[in-house]
Design an enzyme around this catalytic site. Structure first.
Site, PDB file in Angstrom:
ATOM      1  N   TYR A  49       0.681  -1.364  -0.062  1.00 12.62           N
ATOM      2  CA  TYR A  49       0.073  -0.101  -0.342  1.00 12.62           C
ATOM      3  C   TYR A  49       0.806   1.478   0.290  1.00 12.62           C
ATOM      4  O   TYR A  49       1.443   1.440   0.890  1.00 12.62           O
ATOM      5  CB  TYR A  49      -0.906   0.012   1.117  1.00 12.62           C
ATOM      6  CG  TYR A  49      -1.864   1.177   1.117  1.00 12.62           C
ATOM      7  CD1 TYR A  49      -3.211   1.320   0.677  1.00 12.62           C
ATOM      8  CD2 TYR A  49      -1.979   1.505   2.206  1.00 12.62           C
ATOM      9  CE1 TYR A  49      -3.819   2.246   0.475  1.00 12.62           C
ATOM     10  CE2 TYR A  49      -2.350   3.229   2.439  1.00 12.62           C
ATOM     11  CZ  TYR A  49      -4.016   2.987   1.831  1.00 12.62           C
ATOM     12  OH  TYR A  49      -4.287   4.227   1.561  1.00 12.62           O
TER      13      TYR A  49
ATOM     14  N   SER B  80       2.909  -6.824   2.121  1.00  9.61           N
ATOM     15  CA  SER B  80       1.252  -5.693   2.390  1.00  9.61           C
ATOM     16  C   SER B  80       0.410  -6.012   1.573  1.00  9.61           C
ATOM     17  O   SER B  80       0.319  -7.405   1.580  1.00  9.61           O
ATOM     18  CB  SER B  80       1.843  -4.820   3.175  1.00  9.61           C
ATOM     19  OG  SER B  80       1.128  -3.645   3.076  1.00  9.61           O
TER      20      SER B  80
ATOM     21  N   TRP C 101      -0.858  -8.766   4.368  1.00  6.94           N
ATOM     22  CA  TRP C 101      -2.344  -7.600   4.707  1.00  6.94           C
ATOM     23  C   TRP C 101      -3.843  -7.760   4.490  1.00  6.94           C
ATOM     24  O   TRP C 101      -2.703  -7.717   2.993  1.00  6.94           O
ATOM     25  CB  TRP C 101      -1.756  -6.315   4.945  1.00  6.94           C
ATOM     26  CG  TRP C 101      -3.592  -5.307   5.522  1.00  6.94           C
ATOM     27  CD1 TRP C 101      -3.018  -5.121   7.222  1.00  6.94           C
ATOM     28  CD2 TRP C 101      -4.682  -5.630   5.601  1.00  6.94           C
ATOM     29  NE1 TRP C 101      -4.009  -4.337   7.149  1.00  6.94           N
ATOM     30  CE2 TRP C 101      -5.136  -4.440   6.550  1.00  6.94           C
ATOM     31  CE3 TRP C 101      -4.728  -5.535   4.380  1.00  6.94           C
ATOM     32  CZ2 TRP C 101      -6.770  -4.162   6.655  1.00  6.94           C
ATOM     33  CZ3 TRP C 101      -6.472  -4.764   4.076  1.00  6.94           C
ATOM     34  CH2 TRP C 101      -7.133  -4.380   5.163  1.00  6.94           C
TER      35      TRP C 101
ATOM     36  N   GLU D  41       8.405  -9.720  13.630  1.00  5.94           N
ATOM     37  CA  GLU D  41       7.957  -9.458  15.042  1.00  5.94           C
ATOM     38  C   GLU D  41       7.405  -7.923  15.604  1.00  5.94           C
ATOM     39  O   GLU D  41       6.398  -7.961  16.265  1.00  5.94           O
ATOM     40  CB  GLU D  41       9.308  -9.687  15.623  1.00  5.94           C
ATOM     41  CG  GLU D  41       8.925  -9.618  17.068  1.00  5.94           C
ATOM     42  CD  GLU D  41      10.493 -10.520  17.622  1.00  5.94           C
ATOM     43  OE1 GLU D  41      10.077 -10.538  19.378  1.00  5.94           O
ATOM     44  OE2 GLU D  41      11.599  -9.574  17.773  1.00  5.94           O
TER      45      GLU D  41
ATOM     46  N   ASP E 226       5.765  -5.439  13.563  1.00  5.22           N
ATOM     47  CA  ASP E 226       4.995  -5.192  12.556  1.00  5.22           C
ATOM     48  C   ASP E 226       3.599  -4.755  13.558  1.00  5.22           C
ATOM     49  O   ASP E 226       3.127  -5.152  13.990  1.00  5.22           O
ATOM     50  CB  ASP E 226       4.652  -6.336  11.392  1.00  5.22           C
ATOM     51  CG  ASP E 226       3.449  -6.085  10.801  1.00  5.22           C
ATOM     52  OD1 ASP E 226       2.951  -4.617  11.137  1.00  5.22           O
ATOM     53  OD2 ASP E 226       3.868  -6.050   9.910  1.00  5.22           O
TER      54      ASP E 226
ATOM     55  N   ASP F  37      12.855 -11.339  13.136  1.00  3.92           N
ATOM     56  CA  ASP F  37      13.768 -10.984  14.572  1.00  3.92           C
ATOM     57  C   ASP F  37      13.329  -9.537  14.537  1.00  3.92           C
ATOM     58  O   ASP F  37      14.558  -9.084  14.429  1.00  3.92           O
ATOM     59  CB  ASP F  37      15.013 -11.698  15.410  1.00  3.92           C
ATOM     60  CG  ASP F  37      14.919 -11.198  16.146  1.00  3.92           C
ATOM     61  OD1 ASP F  37      14.167 -11.789  17.209  1.00  3.92           O
ATOM     62  OD2 ASP F  37      16.063 -10.710  17.033  1.00  3.92           O
TER      63      ASP F  37
ATOM     64  N   HIS G  85       7.510  -3.646   9.522  1.00  3.06           N
ATOM     65  CA  HIS G  85       6.546  -4.450   9.070  1.00  3.06           C
ATOM     66  C   HIS G  85       6.993  -4.007   7.104  1.00  3.06           C
ATOM     67  O   HIS G  85       6.992  -4.690   6.259  1.00  3.06           O
ATOM     68  CB  HIS G  85       4.953  -3.206   8.760  1.00  3.06           C
ATOM     69  CG  HIS G  85       4.517  -3.508   7.563  1.00  3.06           C
ATOM     70  ND1 HIS G  85       3.375  -4.540   7.549  1.00  3.06           N
ATOM     71  CD2 HIS G  85       3.942  -2.606   6.765  1.00  3.06           C
ATOM     72  CE1 HIS G  85       2.937  -4.582   5.977  1.00  3.06           C
ATOM     73  NE2 HIS G  85       3.094  -3.752   5.689  1.00  3.06           N
TER      74      HIS G  85
ATOM     75  N   GLU H 253      12.898 -15.221  14.561  1.00  2.00           N
ATOM     76  CA  GLU H 253      12.274 -14.988  15.893  1.00  2.00           C
ATOM     77  C   GLU H 253      11.716 -16.698  16.437  1.00  2.00           C
ATOM     78  O   GLU H 253      11.616 -17.207  17.060  1.00  2.00           O
ATOM     79  CB  GLU H 253      11.184 -13.762  15.887  1.00  2.00           C
ATOM     80  CG  GLU H 253      10.771 -13.788  17.479  1.00  2.00           C
ATOM     81  CD  GLU H 253      11.062 -14.070  18.610  1.00  2.00           C
ATOM     82  OE1 GLU H 253      10.699 -14.218  19.932  1.00  2.00           O
ATOM     83  OE2 GLU H 253      11.681 -13.472  18.594  1.00  2.00           O
TER      84      GLU H 253
END
Length: 300
Positions: free
Chosen positions: A99, A169, A194, A213, A215, A243, A247, A292
């Site tokens: 976006y 995204s 997203w 992690e 975001d 980790d 975003h 992570e």
């Protein structure tokens, strides 16, 4: 004068038959040894992979670029095609920005993936505000463009049976949507994706979801993890969480994103099992790791 008795004739015949049988066995053994080489994966491209090779900024193939003009692109906003200079056929991948983003935000990834033996288009969307399902249609249009409207230098390098999509995204949401609509795709890689839809039970395309992690826009709790969990287990899938990342991690050069994206595409677009070692059991997690969390449906 030498006289050959019937018994000696029988002995000589037996030796001859044994020698013939041994020779035949040797031929069969030679053919058997040669068979694996003849049956080698026809899609295998490049040298045996190493971790350092996948972490490098570019792979073993030199890359050329071709502009896809916005005015000549049907159904998407144009973009840049990156392709190996070496004459061969390769899988093709379309990548969508997120976006408000443009192709410049994912250009590094397009060039990097191409340098490992793929034809890649990093697209601009029709507008930077386009929603995920619109981006799915545009990714599909970009794949069609490479197959039919790009230059012969691009078209002749593409194996139309081996296509994949990626996106960041809302582009990642578009990637999930197109994967649910096109089971013929060989791979999908949503990056910090997203989408308002949280269930993707109809996806059968091998899918690697990369979350971040920290975001705060598409939190892994509300997006990446539910997306991953909803894809049915018979589908080859993996979830990798970066980790300490935000975003926007996919918008700058990132060795972890680069490494595992290439490994996933190699494994499923090229059917190259040399790359399974990087996906199963997968990366180390926790202290001193860039990852992570990692989970998957190994073995692939």
């Amino acid at each position: 004068m030498s006289v050959t008795t019937p018994r000696r004739e029988t002995s000589l015949l037996s030796r001859a038959l044994r020698a013939t049988a041994a020779a035949a066995t040797a031929v069969v053994a030679t053919v058997a040894l040669a068979a694996p080489a003849q049956a080698a994966n026809p899609y295998e491209r490049g040298p045996n992979p190493t971790e350092s090779m996948l972490e490098a900024r570019s792979g073993p193939f030199s890359v050329s670029e071709e502009r896809a003009s916005r005015f000549g692109a049907d159904g998407f906003g144009g973009g840049t095609i990156y392709y190996p200079r070496e004459n061969n056929t390769y899988g093709a991948i379309a990548i969508s920005p997120g976006y408000t983003g443009t192709q410049s935000s994912i250009a590094w990834l397009g060039e990097r993936i191409a340098s490992h033996g793929f034809v890649v288009i990093a697209i601009d969307t029709n507008t930077t505000l386009d929603q995920p399902d619109s981006r799915a249609r545009q990714l599909n249009a970009a794949l069609d463009y490479m197959l039919t409207d790009a230059s012969s230098a691009v078209r002749n390098r593409i194996d139309a049976s081996r296509l994949a999509v990626m996106g960041h995204s809302m582009g990642g949401g578009g990637t999930l949507r197109l994967a649910s609509q096109r089971p013929d795709l060989k791979a999908a890689i949503p990056l910090t994706p997203w989408h308002l839809n949280k269930s993707w039970r109809d996806i059968t395309v091998p899918t690697l979801i990369i979350g971040a992690e920290y975001d705060t826009i598409a939190s892994v709790t509300l997006h990446s993890k539910p997306f991953y969990n909803s894809i049915p287990s018979p589908t080859d899938k993996a979830y990798l969480e970066l980790d300490g990342a935000s975003h926007f991690a996919p918008n700058i050069t990132n060795k972890t994103i680069g490494m595992y994206s290439v490994a996933w595409l190699k494994r499923f677009v090229d059917e190259d099992t040399r790359y399974t070692q990087f996906l199963c059991p997968g990366p180390r997690t926790g202290l001193l790791s860039d990852v992570e969390e990692y989970r998957s449906t190994c073995p692939f």
